[in-house]
Design a protein around this motif. Structure first.
Motif, PDB file in Angstrom:
ATOM      1  N   LEU A 238       0.824  -1.209   0.000  1.00 21.05           N
ATOM      2  CA  LEU A 238       0.000   0.000   0.000  1.00 21.05           C
ATOM      3  C   LEU A 238       0.860   1.263   0.000  1.00 21.05           C
ATOM      4  O   LEU A 238       0.490   2.275  -0.608  1.00 21.05           O
ATOM      5  N   GLY A 239       2.026   1.200   0.688  1.00 15.96           N
ATOM      6  CA  GLY A 239       2.912   2.364   0.692  1.00 15.96           C
ATOM      7  C   GLY A 239       3.455   2.678  -0.686  1.00 15.96           C
ATOM      8  O   GLY A 239       3.402   3.829  -1.146  1.00 15.96           O
TER       9      GLY A 239
ATOM     10  N   MET B  28       2.275   1.639  -3.611  1.00 13.54           N
ATOM     11  CA  MET B  28       1.186   1.996  -4.508  1.00 13.54           C
ATOM     12  C   MET B  28       0.629   3.376  -4.194  1.00 13.54           C
ATOM     13  O   MET B  28       0.175   4.101  -5.079  1.00 13.54           O
ATOM     14  N   GLY B  29       0.652   3.749  -2.915  1.00 15.93           N
ATOM     15  CA  GLY B  29       0.179   5.085  -2.555  1.00 15.93           C
ATOM     16  C   GLY B  29       1.046   6.168  -3.174  1.00 15.93           C
ATOM     17  O   GLY B  29       0.529   7.153  -3.732  1.00 15.93           O
ATOM     18  N   MET B  30       2.366   5.974  -3.107  1.00 14.99           N
ATOM     19  CA  MET B  30       3.261   6.958  -3.717  1.00 14.99           C
ATOM     20  C   MET B  30       3.072   7.003  -5.232  1.00 14.99           C
ATOM     21  O   MET B  30       3.064   8.076  -5.837  1.00 14.99           O
ATOM     22  N   TRP B  31       2.917   5.831  -5.852  1.00 15.22           N
ATOM     23  CA  TRP B  31       2.703   5.809  -7.303  1.00 15.22           C
ATOM     24  C   TRP B  31       1.393   6.491  -7.658  1.00 15.22           C
ATOM     25  O   TRP B  31       1.323   7.277  -8.607  1.00 15.22           O
ATOM     26  N   ALA B  32       0.329   6.201  -6.887  1.00 17.43           N
ATOM     27  CA  ALA B  32      -0.989   6.760  -7.208  1.00 17.43           C
ATOM     28  C   ALA B  32      -0.986   8.278  -7.100  1.00 17.43           C
ATOM     29  O   ALA B  32      -1.597   8.964  -7.925  1.00 17.43           O
ATOM     30  N   ILE B  33      -0.286   8.794  -6.106  1.00 18.11           N
ATOM     31  CA  ILE B  33      -0.233  10.254  -5.948  1.00 18.11           C
ATOM     32  C   ILE B  33       0.467  10.896  -7.141  1.00 18.11           C
ATOM     33  O   ILE B  33      -0.017  11.881  -7.713  1.00 18.11           O
TER      34      ILE B  33
ATOM     35  N   ALA C  90      -6.874   5.208  -9.966  1.00 23.82           N
ATOM     36  CA  ALA C  90      -7.697   4.345  -9.106  1.00 23.82           C
ATOM     37  C   ALA C  90      -7.787   2.901  -9.593  1.00 23.82           C
ATOM     38  O   ALA C  90      -7.628   1.967  -8.796  1.00 23.82           O
TER      39      ALA C  90
ATOM     40  N   PHE D  94      -4.453   1.122  -8.852  1.00 25.89           N
ATOM     41  CA  PHE D  94      -4.292   0.906  -7.410  1.00 25.89           C
ATOM     42  C   PHE D  94      -5.163  -0.266  -6.965  1.00 25.89           C
ATOM     43  O   PHE D  94      -4.719  -1.159  -6.239  1.00 25.89           O
TER      44      PHE D  94
ATOM     45  N   VAL E 226      -4.207  -4.149  -5.263  1.00 24.91           N
ATOM     46  CA  VAL E 226      -4.796  -4.582  -3.993  1.00 24.91           C
ATOM     47  C   VAL E 226      -5.596  -5.874  -4.168  1.00 24.91           C
ATOM     48  O   VAL E 226      -5.593  -6.750  -3.297  1.00 24.91           O
TER      49      VAL E 226
END
Length: 395
Positions: free
Chosen positions: A34-35, A37-42, A64, A67, A71
């Motif tokens: 999640l970390g 993917m969170g950076m990539w999504a931002i 979205a 991401f 998941v």
């Protein structure tokens, strides 16, 4: 048809379990995923938003699905590949030149898009059955085939060289992971097979050393009783002879069982031995002993010796238990044949002493026999206090 299966008709449960390469705590694994993917999504959200005149909806539409695909990849692998397919097309449609370049990023081909796409595709192929691997791979290549002309209109087809090479690498990695997974499964199967053979050999040795010795002694003592004891009448001698015959028959059966346990998945050479065709005679023997037995026995041709012997012994042990623990109650024996299995059950009425236990070595032996031939079984009390033994054996 492979791509049709992967995209339209395929279901997540048709894929194999996760590879299980992560050995750390589950929470830590998810935190890392999640970390990252969170950076990539931002970053994806910001770049696509800027490239489309500040339209944040575009950033959401691109980031979205990717991401969500990562998941969902563990529990819904085929759904994750579908999401990655849709997100690839969306990224190609909204790829635009940035009005204000951010460092090296001026155009948005699909290179960064591969960060979530590649592992989703690789793991989807790795978990697919052998005959379905090509379907997942074609789905990934289909996304690239649709995205390439879309991107080529604005930036040229050469902008897709990196994404296409990345997808090819992901597909190759998926095939390698799939092959490694099947190799590990085969190794585990062989290890379990060796363990089962060792246990069977151990059981055979114990039967030979312990039971064989005692049965031989019984036969010898009953045969010599009239010479060792005084006052042995003809009636007593006849009883001794019957006991000796029973002991020798049991010894012969024990030797046959030892031969079966020592066989390595091949048909036993210690013939003759009871088969599934001998079950009617077994039922008649129980009736002759005074038991009230009704039988529904279907003809089952072409049963392997190990399975036939297991079916015979299951009925034999079940009848013995019913006659011993619940004398006088009706017993029913049922044997049915299916296309690839046989199903048998033995049921009897309520036990006279309800507290008397039945889960002894006999039931454990039934479960062991069923396990040896790869079947399934269940045994337990009925609602009325009776008892039922059920088994399903492969043909």
């Amino acid at each position: 048809m492979g791509i049709v299966w992967a995209f339209v008709t395929g279901r997540d449960r048709e894929l194999d379990p996760p590879i299980g390469w992560w050995r750390g705590p589950t929470w830590l694994g998810w935190a890392l995923v999640l970390g990252v993917m969170g950076m990539w999504a931002i970053s994806a959200f910001l770049i696509f938003t800027l490239a489309n005149a500040g339209n944040s909806l575009v950033g959401v539409l691109v980031a979205a699905p990717e991401f969500a695909a990562v998941v969902l990849a563990r529990h819904f692998p085929l759904t994750a590949v579908r999401l990655a397919f849709v997100a690839t097309i969306a990224a190609a449609i909204y790829s635009k030149e940035l009005p204000h370049p951010l460092g090296y990023a001026r155009h948005w081909p699909l290179d960064s898009h591969l960060i979530p796409l590649a592992p989703v595709v690789a793991l989807g192929i790795a978990r697919a059955p052998k005959e379905r691997m090509a379907g997942v791979a074609l789905l990934a290549f289909g996304a690239m085939a649709l995205a390439t002309p879309i991107v080529a209109v604005g930036y040229g087809a050469d902008m897709m060289a990196g994404p296409i090479a990345g997808v090819i690498g992901a597909v190759i990695a998926g095939f390698i992971l799939n092959d490694n997974r099947y190799t590990r499964l085969e190794s585990e199967y062989e290890r379990q097979k060796r363990s089962h053979l060792q246990q069977r050999t151990k059981i055979a040795r114990e039967l030979h050393d312990v039971i064989g010795h005692h049965l031989s002694m019984i036969a010898v003592r009953t045969d010599s009783a009239r010479y060792r004891l005084s006052g042995v009448t003809p009636e007593i001698q006849e009883e001794f002879s019957a006991l000796g015959d029973a002991a020798r028959e049991a010894l012969t059966d024990a030797r046959r069982l030892i031969g079966v346990l020592r066989e390595d998945d091949s048909e036993a050479e210690h013939l003759p031995q009871p088969t599934i065709d001998d079950i009617p005679e077994l039922v008649q023997s129980a009736v002759a002993s005074g038991a009230s037995v009704t039988a529904e026995l279907s003809a089952v041709p072409g049963v392997p010796a190990m399975v036939g012997l297991a079916a015979y012994r299951i009925v034999q042990e079940s009848l013995s238990n019913a006659m011993r623990h619940s004398p006088g109650t009706p017993i029913s024996v049922c044997l049915r044949s299916a296309e690839d299995s046989i199903e048998l059950s033995v049921e009897n009425g309520p036990f006279a002493p309800l507290s008397e236990a039945v889960d002894g070595n006999g039931l454990a032996g039934i479960k062991e026999r069923v396990s040896l031939v790869g079947g399934e079984c269940a045994a337990g009390r009925r609602a009325d206090g009776g008892f039922r033994v059920w088994a399903k054996l492969p043909r």
